[in-house]
Design a protein around this motif. Structure first.
Motif, short mmCIF file in Angstrom:
data_model
loop_
_atom_site.label_atom_id
_atom_site.label_comp_id
_atom_site.label_asym_id
_atom_site.label_seq_id
_atom_site.Cartn_x
_atom_site.Cartn_y
_atom_site.Cartn_z
N GLY A 112 2.75 -6.75 9.63
CA GLY A 112 3.40 -7.43 8.51
C GLY A 112 3.09 -6.81 7.16
O GLY A 112 3.65 -7.23 6.14
N ALA A 113 2.20 -5.84 7.13
CA ALA A 113 1.80 -5.22 5.86
C ALA A 113 2.89 -4.30 5.34
O ALA A 113 3.52 -3.58 6.11
CB ALA A 113 0.50 -4.45 6.04
N ALA A 114 3.10 -4.33 4.03
CA ALA A 114 4.04 -3.41 3.40
C ALA A 114 3.30 -2.11 3.12
O ALA A 114 2.37 -2.07 2.30
CB ALA A 114 4.59 -4.01 2.11
N ILE B 138 0.87 -1.18 0.00
CA ILE B 138 0.00 0.00 0.00
C ILE B 138 0.90 1.22 0.00
O ILE B 138 1.75 1.37 0.88
CB ILE B 138 -0.92 0.02 1.24
CG1 ILE B 138 -1.83 -1.21 1.26
CG2 ILE B 138 -1.74 1.32 1.28
CD1 ILE B 138 -2.59 -1.39 2.56
N VAL B 139 0.73 2.08 -1.00
CA VAL B 139 1.51 3.31 -1.08
C VAL B 139 0.54 4.47 -0.90
O VAL B 139 -0.38 4.64 -1.70
CB VAL B 139 2.27 3.43 -2.42
CG1 VAL B 139 3.16 4.67 -2.42
CG2 VAL B 139 3.10 2.17 -2.70
N VAL C 206 7.51 3.39 9.62
CA VAL C 206 7.01 3.04 8.29
C VAL C 206 7.91 3.70 7.24
O VAL C 206 8.31 4.85 7.39
CB VAL C 206 5.54 3.50 8.12
CG1 VAL C 206 5.03 3.27 6.71
CG2 VAL C 206 4.66 2.78 9.13
N GLN C 207 8.22 2.96 6.18
CA GLN C 207 9.05 3.51 5.11
C GLN C 207 8.43 4.79 4.58
O GLN C 207 7.26 4.80 4.20
CB GLN C 207 9.20 2.50 3.98
CG GLN C 207 10.06 3.00 2.85
CD GLN C 207 10.11 2.04 1.68
OE1 GLN C 207 9.76 0.88 1.79
NE2 GLN C 207 10.54 2.53 0.55
N SER C 208 9.20 5.87 4.57
CA SER C 208 8.67 7.18 4.18
C SER C 208 9.60 7.89 3.22
O SER C 208 10.82 7.86 3.40
CB SER C 208 8.45 8.05 5.41
OG SER C 208 7.54 7.42 6.29
N LEU C 209 8.99 8.55 2.25
CA LEU C 209 9.72 9.35 1.29
C LEU C 209 9.04 10.70 1.15
O LEU C 209 7.87 10.84 1.50
CB LEU C 209 9.76 8.65 -0.08
CG LEU C 209 10.47 7.31 -0.11
CD1 LEU C 209 9.46 6.19 -0.03
CD2 LEU C 209 11.28 7.17 -1.37
N ALA C 210 9.77 11.67 0.62
CA ALA C 210 9.21 13.00 0.38
C ALA C 210 9.57 13.44 -1.03
O ALA C 210 10.70 13.23 -1.49
CB ALA C 210 9.75 14.00 1.40
N LEU C 211 8.62 14.04 -1.70
CA LEU C 211 8.78 14.53 -3.06
C LEU C 211 10.01 15.42 -3.17
O LEU C 211 10.22 16.31 -2.35
CB LEU C 211 7.53 15.30 -3.46
CG LEU C 211 7.47 15.87 -4.87
CD1 LEU C 211 7.45 14.74 -5.91
CD2 LEU C 211 6.24 16.74 -5.02
N SER C 212 10.82 15.16 -4.19
CA SER C 212 11.98 16.01 -4.43
C SER C 212 11.56 17.24 -5.23
O SER C 212 10.44 17.31 -5.73
CB SER C 212 13.06 15.23 -5.19
OG SER C 212 12.59 14.87 -6.47
N ASN C 213 12.43 18.18 -5.36
CA ASN C 213 12.13 19.38 -6.14
C ASN C 213 12.02 19.06 -7.62
O ASN C 213 12.80 18.29 -8.15
CB ASN C 213 13.22 20.43 -5.94
CG ASN C 213 13.11 21.12 -4.61
OD1 ASN C 213 12.02 21.33 -4.11
ND2 ASN C 213 14.24 21.46 -4.02
N GLY C 214 11.07 19.67 -8.26
CA GLY C 214 10.96 19.63 -9.70
C GLY C 214 10.32 18.37 -10.28
O GLY C 214 10.25 17.34 -9.66
N PHE C 215 9.81 18.50 -11.48
CA PHE C 215 9.26 17.42 -12.29
C PHE C 215 8.15 16.63 -11.59
O PHE C 215 8.00 15.44 -11.80
CB PHE C 215 10.36 16.47 -12.77
CG PHE C 215 11.42 17.15 -13.57
CD1 PHE C 215 11.13 17.70 -14.81
CD2 PHE C 215 12.71 17.27 -13.08
CE1 PHE C 215 12.10 18.35 -15.55
CE2 PHE C 215 13.69 17.91 -13.81
CZ PHE C 215 13.39 18.45 -15.04
#
Length: 163
Positions: free
Chosen positions: A76-78, A49-50, A106-115
């Motif tokens: 156990g859920a991704a 689940i994203v 929980v695995q976390s990311l953040a939007l990079s600049n641009g595009f």
């Protein structure tokens, strides 16, 4: 700044090679041009689940604690969280919001600049960038997505059907 981008790339490379086993889950990484492929590759053969959210999205912030509860109930859920605030919101603020909601592990990311539009198109050609947005990818690679607040009962049912 350049060093943090290199560190994020190395972390994502490790994630893609190990399925996340040695990925520092409490660190917010940068979501860039290769990130979507890395996430899907790292979870090949398993449901994931994203969830895309933003600090500037009222509905996102209101339900963040519910995501924390859901993650605790399904250890156990991704689950991958992607902060989609444009122009790279501050990672410290993102990490603090996630920790407060019980999502620090929980695995976390953040939007990079641009595009941003190009990145969004790679995820789903029909997604216009509205938040919150959740994309569920089954172990066979088929995807289901919805915009708006999550129905956690339906997410539970989806996990049950796809595990």
């Amino acid at each position: 700044m350049r060093l943090s981008a290199v560190a994020a790339a190395v972390g994502l490379a490790i994630l893609s090679l190990t399925g996340g086993a040695s990925f520092a889950k409490d660190a917010v990484r940068t979501f860039g041009s290769a990130s979507w492929q890395e996430i899907t590759s790292a979870h090949t053969g398993q449901p994931v689940i994203v969830h895309f959210w933003g600090l500037t999205c009222g509905n996102c912030m209101a339900e963040l604690k519910d995501w924390g509860q859901f993650a605790r109930e399904h250890p156990g859920a991704a689950i991958v969280l992607v902060n989609w605030d444009r122009h790279a919101a501050e990672p410290d603020r993102i990490a603090a919001a996630l920790a407060k909601a019980g999502l620090g592990g929980v695995q976390s990311l953040a939007l990079s600049n641009g595009f941003e539009a190009k990145l969004r198109f790679a995820i789903d050609r029909n997604w216009m960038g509205e938040l919150p947005y959740t994309r569920m990818i089954a172990s066979d690679g088929s995807a289901t997505a919805f915009s708006g607040s999550a129905d956690f009962k339906k997410l539970q049912e989806w996990l049950t059907e796809n595990n």
